[in-house]
Scaffold this active site. Sequence first.
Site, mmCIF file in Angstrom:
data_model
loop_
_atom_site.group_PDB
_atom_site.id
_atom_site.type_symbol
_atom_site.label_atom_id
_atom_site.label_comp_id
_atom_site.label_asym_id
_atom_site.label_seq_id
_atom_site.Cartn_x
_atom_site.Cartn_y
_atom_site.Cartn_z
ATOM 1 N N HIS A 20 0.845 -1.207 0.000
ATOM 2 C CA HIS A 20 0.000 0.000 0.000
ATOM 3 C C HIS A 20 0.879 1.256 0.000
ATOM 4 O O HIS A 20 0.597 2.214 -0.719
ATOM 5 C CB HIS A 20 -0.910 0.038 1.236
ATOM 6 C CG HIS A 20 -1.906 -1.083 1.320
ATOM 7 N ND1 HIS A 20 -1.908 -2.002 2.341
ATOM 8 C CD2 HIS A 20 -2.938 -1.425 0.509
ATOM 9 C CE1 HIS A 20 -2.904 -2.860 2.173
ATOM 10 N NE2 HIS A 20 -3.543 -2.536 1.061
ATOM 11 N N LYS A 44 -17.420 -7.356 8.074
ATOM 12 C CA LYS A 44 -16.150 -8.033 8.334
ATOM 13 C C LYS A 44 -15.725 -7.796 9.777
ATOM 14 O O LYS A 44 -15.866 -6.686 10.289
ATOM 15 C CB LYS A 44 -15.047 -7.436 7.441
ATOM 16 C CG LYS A 44 -14.845 -8.132 6.113
ATOM 17 C CD LYS A 44 -13.548 -7.599 5.485
ATOM 18 C CE LYS A 44 -13.331 -8.097 4.079
ATOM 19 N NZ LYS A 44 -12.125 -7.485 3.474
ATOM 20 N N ARG A 93 -1.926 -5.397 -8.493
ATOM 21 C CA ARG A 93 -0.781 -6.245 -8.163
ATOM 22 C C ARG A 93 -0.507 -7.244 -9.274
ATOM 23 O O ARG A 93 0.622 -7.610 -9.533
ATOM 24 C CB ARG A 93 -1.048 -7.005 -6.859
ATOM 25 C CG ARG A 93 -1.057 -6.123 -5.640
ATOM 26 C CD ARG A 93 -1.648 -6.821 -4.455
ATOM 27 N NE ARG A 93 -3.052 -7.121 -4.694
ATOM 28 C CZ ARG A 93 -3.834 -7.807 -3.890
ATOM 29 N NH1 ARG A 93 -3.336 -8.302 -2.778
ATOM 30 N NH2 ARG A 93 -5.105 -8.007 -4.175
ATOM 31 N N SER A 131 -2.949 -8.107 3.087
ATOM 32 C CA SER A 131 -2.981 -7.913 4.537
ATOM 33 C C SER A 131 -3.179 -9.240 5.262
ATOM 34 O O SER A 131 -2.559 -9.484 6.298
ATOM 35 C CB SER A 131 -4.103 -6.941 4.907
ATOM 36 O OG SER A 131 -3.863 -5.706 4.302
HETATM 37 N N1 COA Z 1 -0.225 -4.148 -1.641
HETATM 38 C C1 COA Z 1 -0.514 -5.094 -0.740
HETATM 39 N N2 COA Z 1 -1.751 -5.575 -0.529
HETATM 40 C C2 COA Z 1 -2.732 -5.049 -1.257
HETATM 41 C C3 COA Z 1 -2.516 -4.058 -2.227
HETATM 42 C C4 COA Z 1 -1.196 -3.602 -2.394
HETATM 43 N N3 COA Z 1 -0.869 -2.677 -3.290
HETATM 44 N N4 COA Z 1 -3.686 -3.764 -2.811
HETATM 45 C C5 COA Z 1 -4.604 -4.527 -2.220
HETATM 46 N N5 COA Z 1 -4.032 -5.297 -1.289
HETATM 47 C C6 COA Z 1 -4.669 -6.321 -0.439
HETATM 48 C C7 COA Z 1 -5.437 -5.736 0.694
HETATM 49 O O1 COA Z 1 -4.621 -5.590 1.830
HETATM 50 C C8 COA Z 1 -6.517 -6.766 0.900
HETATM 51 O O2 COA Z 1 -5.986 -7.831 1.642
HETATM 52 P P1 COA Z 1 -6.946 -8.788 2.504
HETATM 53 O O3 COA Z 1 -8.090 -9.207 1.632
HETATM 54 O O4 COA Z 1 -6.056 -9.885 2.843
HETATM 55 O O5 COA Z 1 -7.390 -7.954 3.679
HETATM 56 C C9 COA Z 1 -6.774 -7.325 -0.494
HETATM 57 O O6 COA Z 1 -5.613 -7.021 -1.221
HETATM 58 C C10 COA Z 1 -7.960 -6.713 -1.169
HETATM 59 O O7 COA Z 1 -7.760 -5.312 -1.183
HETATM 60 P P2 COA Z 1 -8.886 -4.330 -1.676
HETATM 61 O O8 COA Z 1 -9.451 -4.813 -2.951
HETATM 62 O O9 COA Z 1 -8.323 -2.953 -1.613
HETATM 63 O O10 COA Z 1 -10.006 -4.549 -0.604
HETATM 64 P P3 COA Z 1 -10.251 -3.738 0.623
HETATM 65 O O11 COA Z 1 -11.184 -4.510 1.501
HETATM 66 O O12 COA Z 1 -8.965 -3.306 1.225
HETATM 67 O O13 COA Z 1 -10.998 -2.424 0.041
HETATM 68 C C11 COA Z 1 -12.927 -1.194 -0.774
HETATM 69 C C12 COA Z 1 -12.161 -2.521 -0.747
HETATM 70 C C13 COA Z 1 -13.048 -0.617 0.612
HETATM 71 C C14 COA Z 1 -12.184 -0.198 -1.629
HETATM 72 C C15 COA Z 1 -14.303 -1.495 -1.389
HETATM 73 O O14 COA Z 1 -14.832 -2.607 -0.747
HETATM 74 C C16 COA Z 1 -15.268 -0.340 -1.244
HETATM 75 O O15 COA Z 1 -15.134 0.681 -1.871
HETATM 76 N N6 COA Z 1 -16.300 -0.527 -0.395
HETATM 77 C C17 COA Z 1 -17.312 0.473 -0.151
HETATM 78 C C18 COA Z 1 -18.666 0.009 -0.645
HETATM 79 C C19 COA Z 1 -18.901 0.489 -2.053
HETATM 80 O O16 COA Z 1 -18.827 1.666 -2.344
HETATM 81 N N7 COA Z 1 -19.262 -0.448 -2.937
HETATM 82 C C20 COA Z 1 -19.532 -0.130 -4.320
HETATM 83 C C21 COA Z 1 -18.277 -0.068 -5.148
HETATM 84 S S1 COA Z 1 -17.777 -1.694 -5.606
#
Ligand code: COA
Length: 163
Positions: A20, A44, A93, A131
């Site tokens: 990140h 979650k 990624r 994560s």
């Molecule tokens: N380096 C390391 N890890 C990374 C990364 C990076 N560059 N990018 C993503 N990851 C990891 C995250 O840590 C996460 O790990 P985990 O699943 O083991 O916890 C995984 O990859 C998924 O990441 P991400 O896709 O960013 O999911 P998230 O839960 O962190 O975030 C939101 C998702 C919050 C952006 C999304 O759910 C959201 O916008 N929610 C709001 C509801 C909404 O508006 N919905 C409509 C739009 S779809």
Amino acid sequence: MNEIKRAIYPGSFDPITNGHVDIISRAKKVFDEITIAVIQNPDKTPFFELEHRLELIKHLFKNDPHIKVEAFRGLLADFAQKRNVYTIIRGLRAVSDFDFEFQMALTNRHLNTKIDTVFFMTDEKYSYLSSSLVRQLAGLSADISSFVPPDIERSLKDRIHHG
Ligand code: COA
């Protein structure tokens, strides 16, 4: 005067990893101000509570005036509208991230046509990082020092050993 270029980087950050941080440092070359938007997801059970995640990230960027840290719940599109910031940063990624990111980017734009998503490719050394992987490795006492900043490593170990 030039307009300040602002963007939102959303995620769970449970915890924030070097992957990140890598995305943030790339995005900083393009944007003047980045708001790290930490989701409070009622579906979650987080490893670190929201307040703790916010605190860790704020501490990490305490000397960087270009980074803001905020919590959000509900729709990201609503958060963007409230902040009047319509650019979303996401990291890619691997190709496997693309389908989901494409779906999210188009959904957010459907919810608010002003929204655009900008993608940055992560450094390949973090391309397999997540994560939950970091949490798992920390739980098994593996060396995670190359995956997370030192303060995050300390907090993970602390939480694992002392609850
Ligand atoms: N380096 C390391 N890890 C990374 C990364 C990076 N560059 N990018 C993503 N990851 C990891 C995250 O840590 C996460 O790990 P985990 O699943 O083991 O916890 C995984 O990859 C998924 O990441 P991400 O896709 O960013 O999911 P998230 O839960 O962190 O975030 C939101 C998702 C919050 C952006 C999304 O759910 C959201 O916008 N929610 C709001 C509801 C909404 O508006 N919905 C409509 C739009 S779809």
